[in-house]
Design an enzyme around this catalytic site. Structure first.
Site, mmCIF file in Angstrom:
data_model
loop_
_atom_site.group_PDB
_atom_site.id
_atom_site.type_symbol
_atom_site.label_atom_id
_atom_site.label_comp_id
_atom_site.label_asym_id
_atom_site.label_seq_id
_atom_site.Cartn_x
_atom_site.Cartn_y
_atom_site.Cartn_z
ATOM 1 N N ASP A 32 3.873 10.485 9.319
ATOM 2 C CA ASP A 32 3.373 10.480 7.943
ATOM 3 C C ASP A 32 3.638 11.845 7.320
ATOM 4 O OD1 ASP A 32 1.061 8.557 6.412
ATOM 5 O OD2 ASP A 32 1.282 10.596 5.650
ATOM 6 N N TYR A 62 10.671 12.511 13.102
ATOM 7 C CA TYR A 62 11.746 11.515 13.118
ATOM 8 C C TYR A 62 12.525 11.524 14.441
ATOM 9 C CZ TYR A 62 10.665 10.197 8.396
ATOM 10 O OH TYR A 62 10.003 9.699 7.308
ATOM 11 N N ARG A 85 2.832 -5.584 -7.739
ATOM 12 C CA ARG A 85 3.659 -4.946 -6.710
ATOM 13 C C ARG A 85 4.890 -4.309 -7.354
ATOM 14 N NH1 ARG A 85 1.436 -9.657 -4.668
ATOM 15 N NH2 ARG A 85 0.344 -9.496 -2.674
ATOM 16 N N SER A 140 8.670 -7.876 5.696
ATOM 17 C CA SER A 140 7.559 -8.690 6.236
ATOM 18 C C SER A 140 7.350 -9.931 5.382
ATOM 19 C CB SER A 140 6.278 -7.865 6.319
ATOM 20 O OG SER A 140 5.990 -7.258 5.081
ATOM 21 N N ASP A 145 1.527 -14.324 3.427
ATOM 22 C CA ASP A 145 1.162 -15.359 2.442
ATOM 23 C C ASP A 145 1.111 -16.741 3.113
ATOM 24 O OD1 ASP A 145 2.053 -13.566 -0.244
ATOM 25 O OD2 ASP A 145 3.194 -13.247 1.584
ATOM 26 N N ARG A 148 -2.107 -16.945 4.805
ATOM 27 C CA ARG A 148 -3.179 -17.219 3.829
ATOM 28 C C ARG A 148 -3.195 -18.701 3.461
ATOM 29 N NH1 ARG A 148 -1.658 -11.668 0.518
ATOM 30 N NH2 ARG A 148 -3.192 -10.359 1.566
ATOM 31 N N ARG A 150 -1.998 -21.266 5.235
ATOM 32 C CA ARG A 150 -2.422 -22.092 6.388
ATOM 33 C C ARG A 150 -3.932 -21.980 6.612
ATOM 34 N NH1 ARG A 150 2.594 -21.345 10.740
ATOM 35 N NH2 ARG A 150 4.178 -22.114 9.310
ATOM 36 N N HIS A 165 1.254 -26.759 9.592
ATOM 37 C CA HIS A 165 2.633 -26.308 9.381
ATOM 38 C C HIS A 165 2.923 -26.366 7.892
ATOM 39 C CE1 HIS A 165 3.297 -26.270 13.658
ATOM 40 N NE2 HIS A 165 2.670 -27.431 13.697
ATOM 41 N N HIS A 172 7.429 -12.046 -1.909
ATOM 42 C CA HIS A 172 6.066 -11.708 -1.494
ATOM 43 C C HIS A 172 5.420 -11.120 -2.750
ATOM 44 C CE1 HIS A 172 2.553 -9.952 0.246
ATOM 45 N NE2 HIS A 172 2.936 -8.744 -0.116
HETATM 46 P P1 NAD Z 1 -1.795 4.242 1.937
HETATM 47 O O1 NAD Z 1 -1.783 5.067 0.688
HETATM 48 O O2 NAD Z 1 -3.056 4.048 2.659
HETATM 49 O O3 NAD Z 1 -0.731 4.838 2.973
HETATM 50 C C1 NAD Z 1 0.550 5.227 2.612
HETATM 51 C C2 NAD Z 1 0.911 6.384 3.515
HETATM 52 O O4 NAD Z 1 2.284 6.713 3.284
HETATM 53 C C3 NAD Z 1 0.081 7.642 3.253
HETATM 54 O O5 NAD Z 1 -0.582 8.047 4.435
HETATM 55 C C4 NAD Z 1 1.109 8.672 2.791
HETATM 56 O O6 NAD Z 1 0.812 9.994 3.214
HETATM 57 C C5 NAD Z 1 2.374 8.121 3.440
HETATM 58 N N1 NAD Z 1 3.597 8.593 2.787
HETATM 59 C C6 NAD Z 1 3.883 8.666 1.468
HETATM 60 N N2 NAD Z 1 5.103 9.176 1.293
HETATM 61 C C7 NAD Z 1 5.601 9.434 2.512
HETATM 62 C C8 NAD Z 1 6.814 9.975 2.973
HETATM 63 N N3 NAD Z 1 7.787 10.352 2.129
HETATM 64 N N4 NAD Z 1 6.992 10.082 4.302
HETATM 65 C C9 NAD Z 1 6.030 9.726 5.168
HETATM 66 N N5 NAD Z 1 4.842 9.210 4.785
HETATM 67 C C10 NAD Z 1 4.643 9.077 3.474
HETATM 68 O O7 NAD Z 1 -1.148 2.837 1.515
HETATM 69 P P2 NAD Z 1 -1.287 1.458 2.334
HETATM 70 O O8 NAD Z 1 -2.459 0.724 1.838
HETATM 71 O O9 NAD Z 1 -1.096 1.737 3.770
HETATM 72 O O10 NAD Z 1 -0.008 0.668 1.769
HETATM 73 C C11 NAD Z 1 1.312 1.089 2.096
HETATM 74 C C12 NAD Z 1 2.345 0.178 1.429
HETATM 75 O O11 NAD Z 1 2.245 -1.114 1.998
HETATM 76 C C13 NAD Z 1 2.122 -0.009 -0.082
HETATM 77 O O12 NAD Z 1 3.375 -0.036 -0.727
HETATM 78 C C14 NAD Z 1 1.435 -1.347 -0.170
HETATM 79 O O13 NAD Z 1 1.612 -1.965 -1.425
HETATM 80 C C15 NAD Z 1 2.157 -2.081 0.954
HETATM 81 N N6 NAD Z 1 1.499 -3.298 1.452
HETATM 82 C C16 NAD Z 1 2.308 -4.325 1.711
HETATM 83 C C17 NAD Z 1 1.791 -5.516 2.192
HETATM 84 C C18 NAD Z 1 2.726 -6.654 2.449
HETATM 85 O O14 NAD Z 1 2.308 -7.779 2.732
HETATM 86 N N7 NAD Z 1 4.028 -6.428 2.362
HETATM 87 C C19 NAD Z 1 0.419 -5.643 2.408
HETATM 88 C C20 NAD Z 1 -0.403 -4.524 2.159
HETATM 89 C C21 NAD Z 1 0.155 -3.346 1.658
#
Ligand code: NAD
Length: 315
Positions: A32, A62, A85, A140, A145, A148, A150, A165, A172
């Site tokens: 992070d 990394y 989103r 993902s 969804d 949700r 199901r 099913h 998304h």
């Molecule tokens: P969050 O703010 O709790 O966490 C995001 C993290 O990313 C933070 O800890 C931040 O420090 C880190 N970050 C930001 N820029 C960075 C970088 N350049 N390098 C490394 N780390 C970095 O947010 P969250 O609630 O964990 O959500 C994260 C993402 O997931 C969001 O875009 C959210 O919309 C998405 N999300 C997707 C789904 C899905 O079904 N696809 C579901 C929930 C959330």
């Protein structure tokens, strides 16, 4: 299996916890921008691990991604109450430009799973920034969804959601498509089983379930600020399918050549997943209404993906 997670926020930490407690990953590396947060989450989860499996979890850099079979990308801005989103697009493209090339350099053979929103578009962005084969860059998608859908169907029909099913496909997000026509439980169509249990579907009950699926995230974010347990479950399931070479069918997002006439776009369709990532996409049989909805969803994703890809080349 070794899994890297970029972003140790709500989603990253919940996913690391789920991977460790289910024994899907034996080694987890959390990265992070806020190193202190990654270290704190890793330590907290490491203290739970001995109650489940002999796993190792640590905060890293990394370089520590070397040997990761999967790298999950959750780093990014998340939705604030009232935000869609798509509103996150510009901010998250910038973040991806800083992280995806570093992942690709550290472990060129990994499979990327993209979950930062808007997830379908960010998957397209990750394909471009990584230069990876398309089958190894997976969103993902609508796996969450679908769960949700199901869950609500199972509650309505009085059966386990695992025995239902039915799938959600497309984006998304707001334009996702609930495929009612092809759903079943115990070989019986959803409509027929609903009649048998004395709770036939009418327009009102279908609309209520649709709302419960499509708008779930908005309601959860309104109540607790973020969603993370559901997506952590979905990501853990996707990782298991890949690492165990399951050939399981999950509605992940991947690059499709043609979706209802829309060319070259990432959306979710039922997808066979295994060690190579996407092995095959199973194009669903849909009714006229669902086909039109899928086309609309793919068109929206194509429009925003083109905008996102232009943001990269504008650099
Ligand atoms: P969050 O703010 O709790 O966490 C995001 C993290 O990313 C933070 O800890 C931040 O420090 C880190 N970050 C930001 N820029 C960075 C970088 N350049 N390098 C490394 N780390 C970095 O947010 P969250 O609630 O964990 O959500 C994260 C993402 O997931 C969001 O875009 C959210 O919309 C998405 N999300 C997707 C789904 C899905 O079904 N696809 C579901 C929930 C959330």
């Amino acid at each position: 299996m070794k899994v890297g997670i970029i972003g140790a926020g709500s989603v990253g930490a919940a996913t690391a916890f789920a991977l460790v407690m289910k024994g899907v990953a034996r080694k987890v590396v959390l990265i992070d921008a806020n190193q202190k947060k990654a270290e704190a989450e890793a330590a907290d989860i490491a203290h739970a691990a001995p109650f489940a499996y002999a796993n190792k979890i640590k905060a890293g850099t990394y370089d520590d991604l070397k040997g990761c079979e999967i790298v999950i990308v959750t780093a990014g801005a998340n939705q604030k109450p009232g935000e869609t989103r798509i509103d996150l697009l510009g901010r998250n493209v910038k973040i991806f430009e800083s992280i995806i090339p570093q992942i690709a350099k550290a472990e060129p053979n990994t499979t990327l799973i993209i979950t930062a929103n808007p997830a379908d578009i960010m998957t397209e962005v990750a394909i471009k920034l990584s230069g990876f084969p398309k089958e190894r860059v997976i969103g993902s998608g609508t796996v969450l969804d679908t769960s949700r859908f199901r869950t609500l169907l199972g509650y309505h029909l009085g059966v386990s959601p695992q025995s239902v099913h039915a799938n959600v496909i497309g984006e998304h997000g707001d334009s996702e498509v609930l495929v009612w026509s092809a759903g079943d439980a115990g070989t019986v169509s959803l409509d027929k089983l609903a009649e048998e249990v004395g709770k036939p579907f009418n327009a009102e009950t279908k609309a209520k379930i649709d709302d419960g699926v499509r708008n779930a995230a908005y309601k959860i974010i309104d109540g607790k600020g973020a969603t993370y347990f559901g997506i952590a479950g979905a990501l853990t399931r996707i990782c298991a399918a890949i690492t165990n070479n399951e050939y399981a069918i999950l509605t992940v997002s991947s690059h499709q050549e043609d979706v209802e006439g829309v060319k070259g776009v990432c959306v979710s369709l039922p997808t066979v997943l295994g060690k190579r990532g996407v092995h095959k996409v199973i194009y669903p049989v849909l009714n006229t209404e669902e086909k039109a909805a899928l086309k609309k969803s793919a068109e929206a994703m194509k429009e925003y993906s083109d905008q996102a890809l232009a943001m990269i080349s504008a650099q």
